[in-house]
Write an enzyme that holds these catalytic residues in place. Sequence first.
Site, short mmCIF file in Angstrom:
data_model
loop_
_atom_site.label_atom_id
_atom_site.label_comp_id
_atom_site.label_asym_id
_atom_site.label_seq_id
_atom_site.Cartn_x
_atom_site.Cartn_y
_atom_site.Cartn_z
N THR A 96 0.79 -1.23 0.00
CA THR A 96 0.00 0.00 0.00
C THR A 96 0.82 1.28 0.00
O THR A 96 0.69 2.12 -0.90
CB THR A 96 -0.97 0.00 1.19
OG1 THR A 96 -1.86 -1.10 1.03
CG2 THR A 96 -1.76 1.29 1.27
N PHE A 97 1.64 1.50 1.00
CA PHE A 97 2.29 2.80 1.11
C PHE A 97 3.28 3.05 -0.03
O PHE A 97 3.29 4.16 -0.59
CB PHE A 97 2.96 2.94 2.48
CG PHE A 97 2.08 3.57 3.51
CD1 PHE A 97 2.48 4.71 4.21
CD2 PHE A 97 0.83 3.05 3.80
CE1 PHE A 97 1.65 5.30 5.16
CE2 PHE A 97 -0.01 3.63 4.74
CZ PHE A 97 0.41 4.76 5.43
#
Length: 434
Positions: A96-97
């Site tokens: 995600t990040f």
Amino acid sequence: MNDRSPQQIDRARPRCHCRYMRRLPLCLLFLTILSGCAQPETSFPTSPGGGPVPVIMISLDGFRNDYLYQGDTPTLDHLADTGAVADMHPSFPSVTFPNHYTLVTGLRPDMHGIVGNRMLDPAIPDEVFDVSRGTGLQDPRWWDGAEPVWVTAETHGLHAASMFWPGTDTPIKGVLPDDWAHYDKTLSADDRITRVLGWFQRPVAERPVLTTIYLEDVDHAGHSDGPNSEARHTAAATVDHAVGMLLDGLRQNHIIANIIIVSDHGMAQISPHRAIPLSRLAPVGEMEIVTSGAYAGINPTPGHERSLADALAKPHDHVQCWPKEHIPERLHYGRNARVPAFICLADVGWVLTGPRDTHPVHGGAHGYDPAAPEMTAIFIGNGPAFARGTKLAPINNTDIQPLVLHLLGLVGQTGDGTFRDLRAALTPAYADLQ
């Protein structure tokens, strides 16, 4: 919720939007508005209130490309049918990040520095960046290796706003969006959209020109129950409803915007029968496990550098391991100091587990090779900039930042992506501008 950052409070001087516009027609247009000069024959498309048409970028975390057209997403399906759509490859690691920062910087994780959801950095020895524990996330030292689009917009006179997009609650290069909020998982997708619509009820000059929105429902359901579960279908319907709320609210306020829908990665089904303990690859005492799951990042414990390298170099079923300097070039990963000394990548559907992992192996996972079909994300563009009914060849998520900058008439940090592959998605009024 923070309506204005400290940096924005200090900005009392009038803004001159054309100081940073790369296109002469756009700059001249703004000078026309401010000083009454003659408008050039060719001008950048503008909103009825003046200035660029607002760009609203929505991330549907974990929304795999084949989740469209399954009966759960009538709004998204309509946006795809009446706009531009493409399959989109994430960057490695497909988590995600790193991928959210790639989407807004145009740089792959190895270049922008957010190389994982959990990271160590020899230059920041006092801290661990860990998304699951919420540590280090507001420390600018982790983020300052790149310039996200909201920083580009803010530092050159355009209002930016964000609802939970990773990184927007941290002063990157000393800048925050005008509107931002610390992540609150209890705030529903509909409530997030309600807050965003409140920003667009302000006077035209105070509305955001760039807005980023983060919705994680699909990712959570995919992890807990799997990509083909009823829970995942329900989550897809939830975010589709939220996007529909946004569109309805914009229409009611007579606001025309360019909407960009993206996801950061897909999702693959996993099983406890496809779990590989990292202790099978090497003795636990020789490893410092930085991260585990679809891929594992491993550092050697002092004195075990050679023995760990030898153990990981042996053939292992359903997993490949490399020293960071020998990671395959196609993954574009391994040069950053934050990348662990060894990376092990599991076959799709298999999971690498460490001795401290407490979550059962079930449901879904991501982090695999970005070329795997299960990791494919989505791109949808709809609005006055996008040609109706355009189906593009697959793109890379590094291409999104140059697209956003083009739509806003800005020049920002040069990244790893290109606007070339997305030009075909635009109407002539936008595509022909240089």
